[in-house]
Every structure is written in structure tokens, then in C-alpha cells.
Design a protein around this motif. Sequence first.
Motif, PDB file in Angstrom:
ATOM      1  N   LEU A 265      10.412   8.162  56.092  1.00 46.84           N
ATOM      2  CA  LEU A 265       9.626   7.803  57.275  1.00 46.84           C
ATOM      3  C   LEU A 265       8.541   6.792  56.945  1.00 46.84           C
ATOM      4  N   ALA A 266       7.984   6.865  55.717  1.00 53.53           N
ATOM      5  CA  ALA A 266       6.934   5.922  55.314  1.00 53.53           C
ATOM      6  C   ALA A 266       7.518   4.594  54.847  1.00 53.53           C
ATOM      7  N   ILE A 267       8.732   4.631  54.296  1.00 56.31           N
ATOM      8  CA  ILE A 267       9.339   3.412  53.742  1.00 56.31           C
ATOM      9  C   ILE A 267       9.772   2.459  54.851  1.00 56.31           C
ATOM     10  N   GLY A 268      10.273   3.007  55.956  1.00 61.37           N
ATOM     11  CA  GLY A 268      10.763   2.156  57.043  1.00 61.37           C
ATOM     12  C   GLY A 268       9.747   1.137  57.528  1.00 61.37           C
ATOM     13  N   PRO A 269       8.544   1.574  57.959  1.00 60.87           N
ATOM     14  CA  PRO A 269       7.536   0.604  58.422  1.00 60.87           C
ATOM     15  C   PRO A 269       7.115  -0.381  57.334  1.00 60.87           C
ATOM     16  N   LYS A 270       7.104   0.072  56.079  1.00 56.00           N
ATOM     17  CA  LYS A 270       6.706  -0.813  54.983  1.00 56.00           C
ATOM     18  C   LYS A 270       7.715  -1.950  54.824  1.00 56.00           C
ATOM     19  N   LEU A 271       8.996  -1.622  54.891  1.00 51.54           N
ATOM     20  CA  LEU A 271      10.024  -2.662  54.804  1.00 51.54           C
ATOM     21  C   LEU A 271       9.957  -3.593  56.010  1.00 51.54           C
ATOM     22  N   ALA A 272       9.701  -3.025  57.182  1.00 46.91           N
ATOM     23  CA  ALA A 272       9.622  -3.844  58.390  1.00 46.91           C
ATOM     24  C   ALA A 272       8.495  -4.864  58.309  1.00 46.91           C
ATOM     25  N   GLY A 273       7.453  -4.526  57.574  1.00 46.61           N
ATOM     26  CA  GLY A 273       6.325  -5.451  57.427  1.00 46.61           C
ATOM     27  C   GLY A 273       6.546  -6.528  56.387  1.00 46.61           C
ATOM     28  N   HIS A 274       7.689  -6.502  55.705  1.00 42.59           N
ATOM     29  CA  HIS A 274       7.993  -7.509  54.671  1.00 42.59           C
ATOM     30  C   HIS A 274       9.296  -8.231  55.003  1.00 42.59           C
ATOM     31  N   LYS A 275       9.403  -8.750  56.225  1.00 42.19           N
ATOM     32  CA  LYS A 275      10.618  -9.472  56.600  1.00 42.19           C
ATOM     33  C   LYS A 275      10.749 -10.771  55.803  1.00 42.19           C
ATOM     34  N   GLN A 276       9.623 -11.281  55.322  1.00 42.14           N
ATOM     35  CA  GLN A 276       9.625 -12.476  54.483  1.00 42.14           C
ATOM     36  C   GLN A 276       8.812 -12.202  53.227  1.00 42.14           C
ATOM     37  N   LEU A 277       9.237 -12.776  52.129  1.00 40.55           N
ATOM     38  CA  LEU A 277       8.553 -12.592  50.860  1.00 40.55           C
ATOM     39  C   LEU A 277       8.169 -13.927  50.263  1.00 40.55           C
ATOM     40  N   ASN A 278       7.065 -13.929  49.523  1.00 43.38           N
ATOM     41  CA  ASN A 278       6.651 -15.137  48.827  1.00 43.38           C
ATOM     42  C   ASN A 278       7.541 -15.386  47.622  1.00 43.38           C
ATOM     43  N   GLY A 279       7.447 -16.600  47.108  1.00 44.53           N
ATOM     44  CA  GLY A 279       8.243 -16.991  45.954  1.00 44.53           C
ATOM     45  C   GLY A 279       7.715 -16.401  44.663  1.00 44.53           C
ATOM     46  N   PRO A 280       8.317 -16.780  43.533  1.00 40.70           N
ATOM     47  CA  PRO A 280       7.998 -16.168  42.238  1.00 40.70           C
ATOM     48  C   PRO A 280       6.528 -16.321  41.855  1.00 40.70           C
ATOM     49  N   HIS A 281       6.006 -15.311  41.154  1.00 46.77           N
ATOM     50  CA  HIS A 281       4.665 -15.400  40.590  1.00 46.77           C
ATOM     51  C   HIS A 281       4.682 -16.333  39.379  1.00 46.77           C
ATOM     52  N   CYS A 282       3.498 -16.847  39.066  1.00 39.72           N
ATOM     53  CA  CYS A 282       3.413 -17.963  38.126  1.00 39.72           C
ATOM     54  C   CYS A 282       3.889 -17.619  36.712  1.00 39.72           C
ATOM     55  N   GLU A 283       3.532 -16.433  36.189  1.00 41.56           N
ATOM     56  CA  GLU A 283       3.918 -16.124  34.814  1.00 41.56           C
ATOM     57  C   GLU A 283       5.422 -15.961  34.682  1.00 41.56           C
ATOM     58  N   CYS A 284       6.076 -15.352  35.690  1.00 38.00           N
ATOM     59  CA  CYS A 284       7.533 -15.219  35.656  1.00 38.00           C
ATOM     60  C   CYS A 284       8.204 -16.585  35.762  1.00 38.00           C
ATOM     61  N   PHE A 285       7.650 -17.432  36.625  1.00 33.11           N
ATOM     62  CA  PHE A 285       8.220 -18.767  36.787  1.00 33.11           C
ATOM     63  C   PHE A 285       8.097 -19.572  35.496  1.00 33.11           C
ATOM     64  N   LEU A 286       6.965 -19.424  34.789  1.00 30.67           N
ATOM     65  CA  LEU A 286       6.796 -20.142  33.523  1.00 30.67           C
ATOM     66  C   LEU A 286       7.785 -19.648  32.469  1.00 30.67           C
ATOM     67  N   ILE A 287       7.997 -18.338  32.402  1.00 30.81           N
ATOM     68  CA  ILE A 287       8.970 -17.798  31.447  1.00 30.81           C
ATOM     69  C   ILE A 287      10.345 -18.397  31.715  1.00 30.81           C
ATOM     70  N   ASN A 288      10.767 -18.376  32.983  1.00 32.10           N
ATOM     71  CA  ASN A 288      12.072 -18.907  33.343  1.00 32.10           C
ATOM     72  C   ASN A 288      12.141 -20.416  33.109  1.00 32.10           C
ATOM     73  N   HIS A 289      11.038 -21.115  33.366  1.00 31.79           N
ATOM     74  CA  HIS A 289      10.967 -22.568  33.172  1.00 31.79           C
ATOM     75  C   HIS A 289      11.205 -22.932  31.701  1.00 31.79           C
ATOM     76  N   HIS A 290      10.501 -22.267  30.802  1.00 31.58           N
ATOM     77  CA  HIS A 290      10.666 -22.573  29.385  1.00 31.58           C
ATOM     78  C   HIS A 290      12.038 -22.130  28.868  1.00 31.58           C
ATOM     79  N   HIS A 291      12.549 -21.029  29.402  1.00 29.74           N
ATOM     80  CA  HIS A 291      13.876 -20.577  28.982  1.00 29.74           C
ATOM     81  C   HIS A 291      14.942 -21.589  29.399  1.00 29.74           C
ATOM     82  N   THR A 292      14.817 -22.107  30.626  1.00 27.63           N
ATOM     83  CA  THR A 292      15.789 -23.075  31.131  1.00 27.63           C
ATOM     84  C   THR A 292      15.768 -24.357  30.309  1.00 27.63           C
ATOM     85  N   LEU A 293      14.572 -24.841  29.958  1.00 29.95           N
ATOM     86  CA  LEU A 293      14.443 -26.081  29.181  1.00 29.95           C
ATOM     87  C   LEU A 293      14.691 -25.864  27.700  1.00 29.95           C
ATOM     88  N   GLN A 294      14.695 -24.583  27.283  1.00 30.48           N
ATOM     89  CA  GLN A 294      14.873 -24.242  25.872  1.00 30.48           C
ATOM     90  C   GLN A 294      13.812 -24.908  24.982  1.00 30.48           C
TER      91      GLN A 294
END
Length: 499
Positions: A349-378
Motif C-alpha cells: 500500500l505504501a509502495i504504490g503511491p511512491k512509484l506513482a510519484g516517480h513517473k520520470q527519473l533523472n539521469g545518472p549521478h556524476c560518480e557513476c557516470f565518471l566510472i562508466n566514462h573511464h571504463h568506456t575509454l579504457q
Amino acid sequence: MTLAAPITPPVATIILSSLSRNPGAYDGVNLPPRETPKADFDPDTRKLAKILDAIASFLPTTPRAGLSYAVTLRVTSTSSHITVAGNDVEHFEPDSEGRHPEALINAIWSKMRGICTSEGDERKRHMEDLLIFLFKTHMDKMRARYQKGDEICRIFFSVLDSSDAWNKLPKDTIKILEIAQKIHSASTKFFALSDNIEAYMAAFHQSLIRSQRDYNSKNADDLSLAYIAMYEKLAEEQFETTKGAVGSTDNEQRRRPGKRFSLDRYMGKLVSPAVHALSLLSVADGSLFRRVQHLPLSIAVIHPARSSSFKIPFPDQAAIRSFLEDAYGDEDLSEETDVRALVIDERLLAIGPKLAGHKQLNGPHCECFLINHHHTLQDVPYPYIGVSKLSCLQCGLYAEAYQKYVKQQTSSLPLFRTRGCGADIVPYLLPSASTAMGTFIEEHIISAIKQVVGVILRSDAAEKRAHWRKLSQSSAASSDSQDSGEYHFEGNIRADIFP
């Protein structure tokens, strides 16, 4: 027939956020550490970590909630290269002087070079110049941090001073609180200045650093516990109405300092700019920076997302129920009452409204994006990502999963670490990655969150059982106290009819 959307890391994070704001408060929860152990760091990496955290912390911020930065450094024989990323932004806002992150980092680097290449009084002037520059560019954020907890601190310390509460505390706690009071007092005096504020910056910095060293030496980790322990008694005695308190009038209802207020965390925010400034001043005068200061510096700013938010499909209730059931595990058959289904139904019952309030999500956080960026470029920067604030739970789990993935591969990429995980529960989309790495990281995050969810659900069940046992015992005691069951009437009774 359309298939239900699967449970993804951001969905699992939203489910967790609907269950608890502080999953670390539950026994048995294993989260990434709040502070990354640096015992296995070599001396250069320890110094580098201080530089990168300090640079990230002094980058310009805006009132937009959630904006933070991450930076990495790669040094070759011919150049130094800094990469900067921010949370889900298309462009970075300038600071109060109109400087963007590239210009601000270049200015800090240049002033550090001035310290490194000078001596005597000239070096002292360069050091003061860097300190003033850092405080000026960070002044709005410093003032906002101070104001956020100022009223609560003033009330709290004024009550301590006007009562005998000090005498009831352990000596170590008194010393810690006295240092905290000194930090707040110095901040109050500094931010009350209106003229010639630059002339007081060095003295203010030294005052904070001295207090911070004393504060750490007293093991102030339990400061908030001491605050909460005194809260109820002080609130009952003094906080209901505080006549004559600063900013109050007679019979004015004063705001109580809530239990959620962390005095230890507030003190940390007051002193952190001074600590980061000291890190840059110290490193600029050391051997590590001397080895790289002559190299040309290049700065790349990368953007984790070009869109402010993304729509994602959410799973149906059956998929969420299955996730919760897997997290809970099998019911303990030794218990008389099966509360597993009841606990899961209530939480759904508590999860339903929480999911409904997140119909859209922001993009990746900076530290995760940097990890993936350096991994991709090797490419291989130093194995540390400087961050302007502690990573959220999903970022901490992402970095943890990446470290495990790299250890399984024959890769020369570093095991990226940050200063720690604050365990804030913030859902966002993970950066796109190679199939193998992306799948590994997603499965790790979902599995880790599922374990935490399981602990919370089983804790719910234990509380319900304890509550029901208490009610059962109370009911039994009430039944035993009844008499033999005879009724007693007042007045005349026809005993001849009913003898």
C-alpha cells in the motif's frame, strides 16, 4: 500480451525508499561504508583524495536540489588532465563571480602553483590569497549551511547554559559540546560581519581548524546521541515556552530542536570548507604537487544527461509482491502466527503511491557516470573520484559492484573509490554500459537492496508478533481478573421465582 516491466535498480531503490528513510538503522543491514577506509591507500593517493574532494566541494552550486560534482585526475609525463561531471545537468552554472567550473579549477590550480613556487613571505601571501579566493567563491553556500541549523543550536546551547544540564553530563560529552559551541559561536561572529570580511577570513579559518582538531580528538561520533539523550528532558523543562530567549517574546511557542537534527553532521558542515581549504593549502606546499605543477593542465567537463528526466516502465503489483516475498524469504514455521502476507500487503500500500510519484527519473549521478566514462575509454586516472558530498546508496552500490567486476576481469583499470556512502535513498537511471558489466552491476544493486528490504520486512514482522503477544497477555490477565460470572443487582429481586 505485454510483459510486465522487470524490477530495475531505480525501481528497487524506490521500493526501499517507501519502506525506510534510514535503512542503516536496522540490525543486520550491510551497506557500503560511510567513510572509505584509507589504510591501504599509498601516501600519494591519500593526498590526491584530499585534493579531488576539495576541488569538487568548491565548485559552484545553485539552489537546485541534488546538484553535486565528481572529479578525476590523470597525470602523464606531458600533462595533467581533470575530468568533471555533475548530476543530471545540461550545463554548469557559474559562481557568484561568473566563473564556470573550468575557470574555477584553473584559478585554484594557478594559485596552488603560486604557493608551490614561492618562499617566505611571498608564499604566505599566496596562501592567504588562495584561502580568501576559496571562501569568497563558497560564501553563499557556507552562509546557507550555517543558517540551516543556527536557530536550533542557539536554543539548544542557551538552554544548556541556563540550566544545570551541564552538570549531569559525562566529562567527555561536556568537552565535545563545548567544542561544538565554540564552532557555532565562531561561525555566528563571522557571518554577522558586514564590512571588511576578507580581513577576518584567515583568523576564522584558523579558529575552525583548531576546533575541528580538538573535536576529532574527542571522538565526537556520539555527539548526536548525547544530543538526542538530552532532548526529551530539556524539551520538557525548557523548550515548551522559552521566555527571554534570543529572538523570542513572552509566551511565544518556540520551535523544539527535533530528534532528526544531527548536531554532529551540522558541525561537520560548518567546518568542512575550512578542512578542504587546508587540504589544498597543505598539498600545494608538498612534494606531490611539486611533481606535477609544471605540467600544463587540461579540463574536460562531461554531461551525464542531456535531458532533465526520463520515462521508465514500472512493474505491476504482482512483480513487486514477488520481489518482496523473495526479499522476506520463507516464514519461520516455529512461530504460531504467520504475519508474512500481512506485512507484505501493508507495505504494498505504501509502495504504490511512491512509484506513482516517480513517473520520470533523472539521469545518472556524476560518480557513476565518471566510472562508466573511464571504463568506456579504457583510460587510467588515479583510482579515486573526488566528490562534493557523500555518495547516495545507489552510487555506493554501483561503485561496489564495479570493483567486484573489475577484480574478475583481466583489466588494468583502477578500482575507483570515493570518500564514502551517505546512504541517501535516491533513485536514478544507471549509465548505459557494456552488456556484461551493465548486467553484473544491475544484478548486484538489486540483490543488495533486496537483502536490505528483507531485513526491514522481517523487522516489521517481529514487531507485529511482539505487539500481538503483548495484547494476548493483556487479554488473558483481564480475563483472569473477572469474578465467577454471577450478576449482582441492586434493589428487590424475586428470589422465589429464580432461587
